[in-house]
Design an enzyme around this catalytic site. Structure first.
Site, PDB file in Angstrom:
ATOM      1  N   PHE A 180       6.847   4.346   4.933  1.00 10.73           N
ATOM      2  CA  PHE A 180       6.490   2.816   5.171  1.00 10.73           C
ATOM      3  C   PHE A 180       7.879   2.182   5.360  1.00 10.73           C
ATOM      4  CE2 PHE A 180       7.284   0.725   0.950  1.00 10.73           C
ATOM      5  CZ  PHE A 180       7.650   1.927   0.222  1.00 10.73           C
ATOM      6  N   ALA A 208       0.631  -1.103  -0.040  1.00  5.25           N
ATOM      7  CA  ALA A 208      -0.061  -0.043   0.115  1.00  5.25           C
ATOM      8  C   ALA A 208       0.809   1.148  -0.046  1.00  5.25           C
ATOM      9  CB  ALA A 208      -0.793  -0.173   1.141  1.00  5.25           C
ATOM     10  N   GLY A 209       1.803   1.207   0.653  1.00  8.94           N
ATOM     11  CA  GLY A 209       2.729   2.513   0.620  1.00  8.94           C
ATOM     12  C   GLY A 209       3.472   2.669  -0.579  1.00  8.94           C
ATOM     13  N   ASP A 250      10.602  -3.280  -7.401  1.00  3.28           N
ATOM     14  CA  ASP A 250      11.290  -3.997  -6.759  1.00  3.28           C
ATOM     15  C   ASP A 250      12.445  -3.286  -5.924  1.00  3.28           C
ATOM     16  OD1 ASP A 250      10.939  -6.682  -5.467  1.00  3.28           O
ATOM     17  OD2 ASP A 250      13.219  -6.601  -5.824  1.00  3.28           O
ATOM     18  N   LYS A 291      10.053  13.383   0.364  1.00  4.41           N
ATOM     19  CA  LYS A 291      10.973  12.097   0.191  1.00  4.41           C
ATOM     20  C   LYS A 291      10.854  11.822  -1.316  1.00  4.41           C
ATOM     21  CE  LYS A 291      10.219   7.168   0.486  1.00  4.41           C
ATOM     22  NZ  LYS A 291       9.612   6.099   0.931  1.00  4.41           N
TER      23      LYS A 291
HETATM   24  O1  LIG Z   1      10.785   3.569  -0.005  1.00  3.71           O
HETATM   25  C1  LIG Z   1      10.810   2.738   0.662  1.00  3.71           C
HETATM   26  N1  LIG Z   1      10.783   3.140   2.118  1.00  3.71           N
HETATM   27  C2  LIG Z   1      10.843   2.146   3.095  1.00  3.71           C
HETATM   28  N2  LIG Z   1      11.166   0.753   2.872  1.00  3.71           N
HETATM   29  C3  LIG Z   1      11.135   0.605   1.596  1.00  3.71           C
HETATM   30  C4  LIG Z   1      11.135   1.444   0.525  1.00  3.71           C
HETATM   31  N3  LIG Z   1      11.141   0.661  -0.676  1.00  3.71           N
HETATM   32  C5  LIG Z   1      11.286  -0.226  -0.304  1.00  3.71           C
HETATM   33  N4  LIG Z   1      11.428  -0.673   1.058  1.00  3.71           N
HETATM   34  C6  LIG Z   1      11.557  -1.920   1.810  1.00  3.71           C
HETATM   35  C7  LIG Z   1      10.215  -2.656   2.414  1.00  3.71           C
HETATM   36  C8  LIG Z   1       9.548  -3.362   1.325  1.00  3.71           C
HETATM   37  O2  LIG Z   1       8.559  -4.300   1.950  1.00  3.71           O
HETATM   38  C9  LIG Z   1      10.608  -3.997   0.770  1.00  3.71           C
HETATM   39  C10 LIG Z   1      10.477  -3.981  -0.882  1.00  3.71           C
HETATM   40  O3  LIG Z   1      10.220  -5.319  -1.292  1.00  3.71           O
HETATM   41  P1  LIG Z   1       9.489  -5.580  -2.469  1.00  3.71           P
HETATM   42  O4  LIG Z   1       9.234  -7.059  -2.686  1.00  3.71           O
HETATM   43  O5  LIG Z   1      10.002  -4.787  -3.708  1.00  3.71           O
HETATM   44  O6  LIG Z   1       7.924  -5.014  -2.313  1.00  3.71           O
HETATM   45  P2  LIG Z   1       6.637  -5.631  -1.311  1.00  3.71           P
HETATM   46  O7  LIG Z   1       6.985  -6.991  -1.249  1.00  3.71           O
HETATM   47  O8  LIG Z   1       6.479  -5.120  -0.106  1.00  3.71           O
HETATM   48  O9  LIG Z   1       5.467  -5.515  -2.412  1.00  3.71           O
HETATM   49  P3  LIG Z   1       5.312  -5.718  -4.029  1.00  3.71           P
HETATM   50  O10 LIG Z   1       6.413  -6.788  -4.220  1.00  3.71           O
HETATM   51  O11 LIG Z   1       3.978  -6.341  -4.029  1.00  3.71           O
HETATM   52  O12 LIG Z   1       5.615  -4.678  -4.681  1.00  3.71           O
HETATM   53  O13 LIG Z   1      11.786  -2.895   0.688  1.00  3.71           O
HETATM   54 MG   LIG Z   2       7.459  -8.293  -3.113  1.00  2.00          MG
END
Ligand SMILES: O=c1nc[nH]c2c1ncn2[C@H]1C[C@H](O)[C@@H](COP(=O)(O)OP(=O)(O)OP(=O)(O)O)O1
Ligand SMILES: [Mg+2]
Length: 218
Positions: free
Chosen positions: A161, A17-18, A75, A184
């Site tokens: 987030f 969501a973030g 990612d 940000k």
């Molecule tokens: O701007 C950010 N500010 C804080 N934390 C962040 C940021 N950008 C990535 N992060 C960290 C948390 C996130 O959970 C992980 C990404 O992992 P990642 O697999 O790319 O995303 P996800 O599993 O949360 O969602 P999805 O794969 O459905 O896009 O790195």
């Molecule tokens: Mg992911």
């Protein structure tokens, strides 16, 4: 040849969501309708890649194929130098099934502590984001962005987030957790293209210049 997005609508291929909120904010000046993978009921593909770029491509291609629309995936993660780049592509997985980033941030801090890395200059880190824009016909556009800074402890701020409260970007006194999303992103558009502060905004600005055309600014 790179491809311009001509379709009026795309899928934002994320279940975070973030991230979804940030990507929608970044897309806003381009007048593209953004529907999320969650809203379409798309499954969450397994992230079997060994790099951010591979995982972004897996997510974008899965969403484009399933929806028949162009799909934009991100990612991303935080790479801590003194931890040999950990958690890196495992940043989401360090949150566990409960997505507990309080615990994940504490693990980063404990691992640094265990290695005796207590000084700010020993706590250097980078946030990295790989973006992939995939079309149903198989064409992809890919880009990466990064921002360097330090890991702080204890966490500061409750905005953003994930790991935002423990990351302070270079040349800034506040963590991403203390910044508004506008700060940000740090997006600035000019005739030469776009620049940004966050890893995601930097990658997006470059992708936008290549694939989205001119932003319509207020
Ligand atoms: O701007 C950010 N500010 C804080 N934390 C962040 C940021 N950008 C990535 N992060 C960290 C948390 C996130 O959970 C992980 C990404 O992992 P990642 O697999 O790319 O995303 P996800 O599993 O949360 O969602 P999805 O794969 O459905 O896009 O790195
Ligand atoms: Mg992911």
């Amino acid at each position: 040849m790179s491809r311009r997005l001509t379709e009026p609508k795309l899928v934002v291929a994320t279940h975070n969501a973030g991230k979804l909120r940030e990507i929608r904010e970044l897309l806003a000046p381009f007048g593209v309708e953004a529907v999320s993978a969650g809203e379409l009921g798309l499954p969450e593909p397994e992230e079997t890649g060994t790099t951010f770029a591979e995982n972004a491509r897996i997510k974008a291609e899965a969403a484009a194929t399933a929806s028949g629309l162009p799909a934009l995936a991100d990612d991303s993660g935080i790479a801590v130098m003194a931890l040999w780049g950990a958690p890196g592509i495992f940043s989401a997985r360090w949150g566990g099934p409960q997505k507990d980033f309080g615990a994940a941030m504490a693990r980063v801090a404990a691992d640094l502590e265990a290695r005796g890395k207590t000084e700010p200059q020993q706590r250097r880190a980078a946030f990295v984001a790989a973006l992939c824009l995939a079309w149903p016909d198989g064409h992809v556009e890919e880009i990466e962005g990064a921002v360097e800074g330090i890991v702080v402890w204890p966490p500061r701020g409750d905005r953003g987030f994930g790991y935002d409260p423990i990351f302070q970007p270079d040349d800034h006194q506040r963590t991403f957790g203390e910044m508004s999303s506008e700060e940000k992103h740090g997006i600035r558009w000019s005739a030469e293209g776009g620049t940004g502060l966050s890893h995601r905004a930097r990658a997006f600005a470059a992708l936008a210049g290549r694939c989205l055309g001119e932003p319509v600014l207020p």
